[in-house]
Design a protein around this motif. Structure first.
Motif, short mmCIF file in Angstrom:
data_model
loop_
_atom_site.label_atom_id
_atom_site.label_comp_id
_atom_site.label_asym_id
_atom_site.label_seq_id
_atom_site.Cartn_x
_atom_site.Cartn_y
_atom_site.Cartn_z
N VAL A 1 0.83 -1.21 0.00
CA VAL A 1 0.00 0.00 0.00
C VAL A 1 0.86 1.26 0.00
CG1 VAL A 1 -1.71 1.32 1.31
CG2 VAL A 1 -1.89 -1.17 1.18
N LYS A 2 1.92 1.26 0.83
CA LYS A 2 2.74 2.46 0.96
C LYS A 2 4.17 2.08 1.31
CE LYS A 2 3.03 7.05 1.33
NZ LYS A 2 2.73 7.96 0.22
N ILE A 3 5.13 2.67 0.59
CA ILE A 3 6.54 2.51 0.92
C ILE A 3 6.98 3.79 1.61
CG2 ILE A 3 8.86 2.15 -0.01
CD1 ILE A 3 7.50 0.77 -2.43
N LYS A 4 7.46 3.68 2.84
CA LYS A 4 7.71 4.85 3.67
C LYS A 4 9.16 5.33 3.61
CE LYS A 4 4.86 5.73 6.64
NZ LYS A 4 3.72 6.69 6.71
N VAL A 5 10.02 4.62 2.85
CA VAL A 5 11.44 5.00 2.77
C VAL A 5 11.87 5.02 1.32
CG1 VAL A 5 12.02 4.05 5.04
CG2 VAL A 5 12.14 2.58 3.02
N LYS A 6 13.06 5.58 1.09
CA LYS A 6 13.67 5.53 -0.24
C LYS A 6 15.11 5.06 -0.10
CE LYS A 6 14.75 10.50 -0.37
NZ LYS A 6 14.25 10.81 0.98
N LYS A 7 15.68 4.63 -1.18
CA LYS A 7 17.03 4.10 -1.16
C LYS A 7 17.99 5.14 -0.58
CE LYS A 7 20.20 1.54 -4.17
NZ LYS A 7 20.42 1.01 -5.53
N GLY A 8 18.84 4.70 0.36
CA GLY A 8 19.82 5.58 0.99
C GLY A 8 19.35 6.18 2.30
N ASP B 1 11.28 1.53 13.10
CA ASP B 1 10.67 2.47 12.15
C ASP B 1 9.76 1.72 11.18
OD1 ASP B 1 12.07 4.49 13.31
OD2 ASP B 1 13.48 4.80 11.66
N THR B 2 8.64 2.36 10.82
CA THR B 2 7.76 1.77 9.81
C THR B 2 8.39 1.94 8.44
OG1 THR B 2 5.79 2.25 11.12
CG2 THR B 2 5.46 1.81 8.78
N ILE B 3 8.58 0.81 7.73
CA ILE B 3 9.27 0.82 6.44
C ILE B 3 8.29 0.72 5.28
CG2 ILE B 3 10.99 -0.39 5.03
CD1 ILE B 3 12.09 0.99 7.51
N VAL B 4 7.30 -0.15 5.44
CA VAL B 4 6.35 -0.38 4.36
C VAL B 4 5.02 -0.81 4.98
CG1 VAL B 4 7.07 -2.78 4.06
CG2 VAL B 4 5.98 -1.62 2.16
N ILE B 5 3.92 -0.52 4.29
CA ILE B 5 2.59 -0.94 4.74
C ILE B 5 2.03 -1.92 3.71
CG2 ILE B 5 0.24 -0.20 5.25
CD1 ILE B 5 1.41 2.47 6.20
N ILE C 1 4.99 -2.79 8.51
CA ILE C 1 6.20 -3.62 8.58
C ILE C 1 7.33 -2.72 9.05
CG2 ILE C 1 7.66 -5.25 7.36
CD1 ILE C 1 4.72 -6.02 7.28
N HIS C 2 7.99 -3.12 10.14
CA HIS C 2 9.01 -2.27 10.75
C HIS C 2 10.42 -2.80 10.48
CE1 HIS C 2 5.36 -1.80 13.37
NE2 HIS C 2 5.58 -0.56 13.01
N SER C 3 11.37 -1.90 10.56
CA SER C 3 12.77 -2.30 10.42
C SER C 3 13.22 -3.05 11.67
CB SER C 3 13.66 -1.08 10.21
OG SER C 3 15.02 -1.47 10.18
N PRO C 4 13.85 -4.22 11.49
CA PRO C 4 14.33 -4.96 12.66
C PRO C 4 15.68 -4.44 13.17
CG PRO C 4 14.75 -6.21 10.67
CD PRO C 4 14.03 -4.96 10.24
N ILE C 5 16.35 -3.59 12.37
CA ILE C 5 17.71 -3.14 12.73
C ILE C 5 17.88 -1.66 12.42
CG2 ILE C 5 18.72 -5.43 12.30
CD1 ILE C 5 19.78 -4.29 9.62
N ASP C 6 18.93 -1.06 12.99
CA ASP C 6 19.38 0.26 12.56
C ASP C 6 20.20 0.07 11.28
OD1 ASP C 6 18.33 1.20 14.91
OD2 ASP C 6 20.25 1.25 15.97
N GLY C 7 20.10 1.01 10.35
CA GLY C 7 20.92 0.87 9.15
C GLY C 7 20.50 1.80 8.03
#
Length: 608
Positions: free
Chosen positions: A551-558, A565-569, A579-585
């Motif tokens: 439905v939604k991509i909350k980040v972009k490359k880089g 953090d929420t990365i994608v819905i 869907i959240h990020s499991p790590i820092d990066g």
């Protein structure tokens, strides 16, 4: 109404019966030929609209729900038409602003609805106020419903108190809405008896036959003096549907409560739906017989079929027992809400995630988060604070009426649609289901019909769609319904595909995929097609826990992200899952785009 008067009957065949049995797939073309005959029966009302029919018309049938209503109204001239309205949720899965709600009620009245059965999934009466006010304003009949369920706090006195409040809010009729078939015959008798003693309004009973009690429950309610009951014609009754009309009529024959319907006319209607039902057989859940375990799990029929399909799609149907056992635990954490749309979907999806991820509330849907924020209203009892803390952290939750926080949307939506909107009805459809309505308009413009029910043998042919995944195949005189369920990841150069043939799961192992590529000479050649999305192998490889749609991509490359953090819905089971990020990066790769279908064994986004 006197206790000795003939009982009135609402027929659910054209709404809740096929919603419960066939995933709300009955098309208007199968309603039109029988509507006038049903109008001659003498029903109190025909339930024809609301609930999931609005969504299903747009999403699957590619029919305009408003046109459907107008068509039925033109054919049914003598019987009142009834709809199910989810209070502030209207016919959707979130709260909508008051201006959209009022406009919806106004247009529903204008298009032919006489009676509005209004309820709230949490029995939070604040979420029913505006719907009741609007129905009274535009001349509709208010049938105010409380959701019947069982649990530590639910007693007969609890429900009678709710009914008194609904009466004081202006209700014309009080409805006992037993959406999961949990109301047993003797409790029904006591509940109806007490309501009749304390509330001077007609009482209407709605139940389901999921646990096999519906006929007995309905008869005991009639003995206690209930004024109106819900039934479906026999060939569309039983299982997760309502009790059979003809059976109730035969039991009451010769008594003071006998509705005295023309049984020959009912036989003709039953014969019609006996044939029509065959067209929708492949939508039927395998869980259609009596299931007394519903008293423990409290899972409504439509919710159960959703869970079964969801688990089957990822080859995890063997875990259905774990999910069913988790549902009561999640419900307790949520404050014992009745399980009815949308709370049933929220609780069911969250229970599924808890089981599939192996950790309770490791992943939560957007709707679960909003529930704990108070955006669906006040739960019947306080939620589990430990769970709320895990889901919300330090975020605050609200205690006001949720719709008080919403800005008006109708005029804004009208401006967004511009000339795409031919009427206020179109604007309302867009307000309720923006993405689905635009897809509906696009499909209509292209002349595409989606999700056509399986044809009968003599006219069997593939069901057309934007991207066909269901087919009717004729082979040596026999017809087979084939549905593509999903695909697995390549192993040793081979990929498994999951097909359903006549609803039976079949795994097919296929050699490396090929693709047809045009050559410079104008010919085509077949080349191996490489998988675009790799298989998860590192902690930062983010996959969806279940098949769904991006439905939604909350980040972009880089982008730099932190754990949590929420990365994608991803939308699955009509719920949006964060869907959240499991790590820092850092976001290293994005393998998806919005609108893509995703599977659990594919990397959507890679973080390093």
């Amino acid at each position: 109404m006197s206790k000795s008067s003939p009982v009135k009957i609402m027929d659910t065949t054209l709404r809740d019966a096929h919603q419960s049995l066939h995933a709300t797939r009955m098309k208007l073309e199968d309603i039109v030929p029988i509507a006038e005959k049903m109008d001659r029966v003498g029903f109190h009302s025909l339930e024809v609209w609301g609930g999931a029919t609005f969504d299903s018309c747009l999403r699957f049938l590619r029919e305009d729900p408003w046109e459907r209503l107008r068509t039925i109204r033109a054919l049914v001239k003598n019987t009142k038409l009834q709809m199910l309205l989810r209070g502030q949720n209207i016919v959707g899965y979130r709260h909508y602003p008051d201006d959209v709600l009022e406009k919806f009620v106004e247009r529903a009245c204008a298009n032919g609805i006489d009676i509005f059965r209004i309820f709230d999934a949490l029995n939070d009466l604040r979420n029913m106020e505006k719907a009741i006010e609007a129905t009274l304003k535009y001349g509709g009949t208010v049938e105010a419903a409380f959701c019947y369920t069982i649990g530590p706090i639910y007693t007969i006195d609890y429900f009678v108190e709710i009914a008194k409040n609904l009466r004081d809010m202006g209700a014309h009729i009080i409805c006992i809405k037993d959406m999961a078939g949990l109301l047993d015959p003797y409790t029904a008798y006591e509940l109806v008896k007490k309501l009749k003693e304390q509330i001077n309004l007609p009482i209407h009973l709605h139940t389901h036959d999921t646990a096999g009690m519906a006929v007995a429950t309905t008869i005991k309610a009639i003995e206690a003096g209930v004024d109106i009951v819900d039934t479906a014609i026999s060939t569309m009754a039983g299982g997760t549907s309502q009790p059979p009309l003809e059976t109730i009529c035969h039991i009451l024959k010769g008594t003071e409560r006998d509705p005295k319907f023309n049984m020959e006319l009912l036989d003709e209607i039953a014969d019609y739906f006996y044939e029509t039902r065959k067209k929708y057989k492949h939508f039927e859940s395998e869980y259609i017989g009596p299931d007394p375990k519903v008293i423990v799990y409290q899972v409504p029929g439509g919710m159960l079929s959703n869970l079964v399909n969801q688990l089957r799609e990822q080859n995890a149907l063997h875990r259905i027992k774990e999910v069913l056992e988790e549902i009561p635990r999640v419900r307790e954490d949520f404050g014992y809400p009745p399980l009815v749309t949308p709370s049933s979907q929220i609780v069911g999806t969250q229970a599924t995630l808890n089981v599939l991820t192996g950790e309770r509330y490791k992943m939560v849907t957007t709707e679960t988060k909003n529930y704990f924020k108070g955006l669906y209203g006040k739960p019947p009892v306080p939620v589990n604070e430990e769970v709320r803390k895990k889901i919300l952290g330090d975020e605050e939750f609200i205690t006001c009426r949720p719709a008080d926080l919403l800005e008006p949307e109708f005029e804004k939506a009208k401006a967004e649609l511009k000339d795409k909107a031919r009427s206020d009805e179109d604007v309302l459809s867009y307000c309720l289901f923006p993405k689905i309505f635009l897809e509906f308009l696009d499909a209509k413009e292209k002349g595409i019909k989606e999700e056509v029910p399986a044809p009968r043998k003599e006219e069997a042919k593939p069901a057309p769609s934007l991207a066909p995944t269901e087919f009717i195949i004729n082979l040596y005189g026999e017809s087979y319904h084939v549905k593509v369920g999903g695909k697995g990841h390549k192993v040793d150069g081979k990929r498994p595909y999951f097909l359903y043939i006549n609803n039976q799961l079949v795994e097919v192992i296929v050699e490396p995929l090929q693709e047809i590529v045009p050559s410079e000479e104008g010919k085509v050649e077949i080349r191996p097609k490489e998988s675009v999305r790799p298989r998860p192998s590192e902690p930062g490889d983010i996959a969806s826990p279940m098949p769904g749609t991006v439905v939604k991509i909350k980040v972009k490359k880089g982008d730099k992200v932190s754990a949590g953090d929420t990365i994608v819905i991803v939308e699955a089971m009509k719920m949006e899952n964060e869907i959240h990020s499991p790590i820092d990066g850092i976001v290293e790769e994005i393998y998806i785009k919005e609108g893509d279908m995703v599977n659990p064994d594919e990397v959507m986004i890679r973080i390093r």
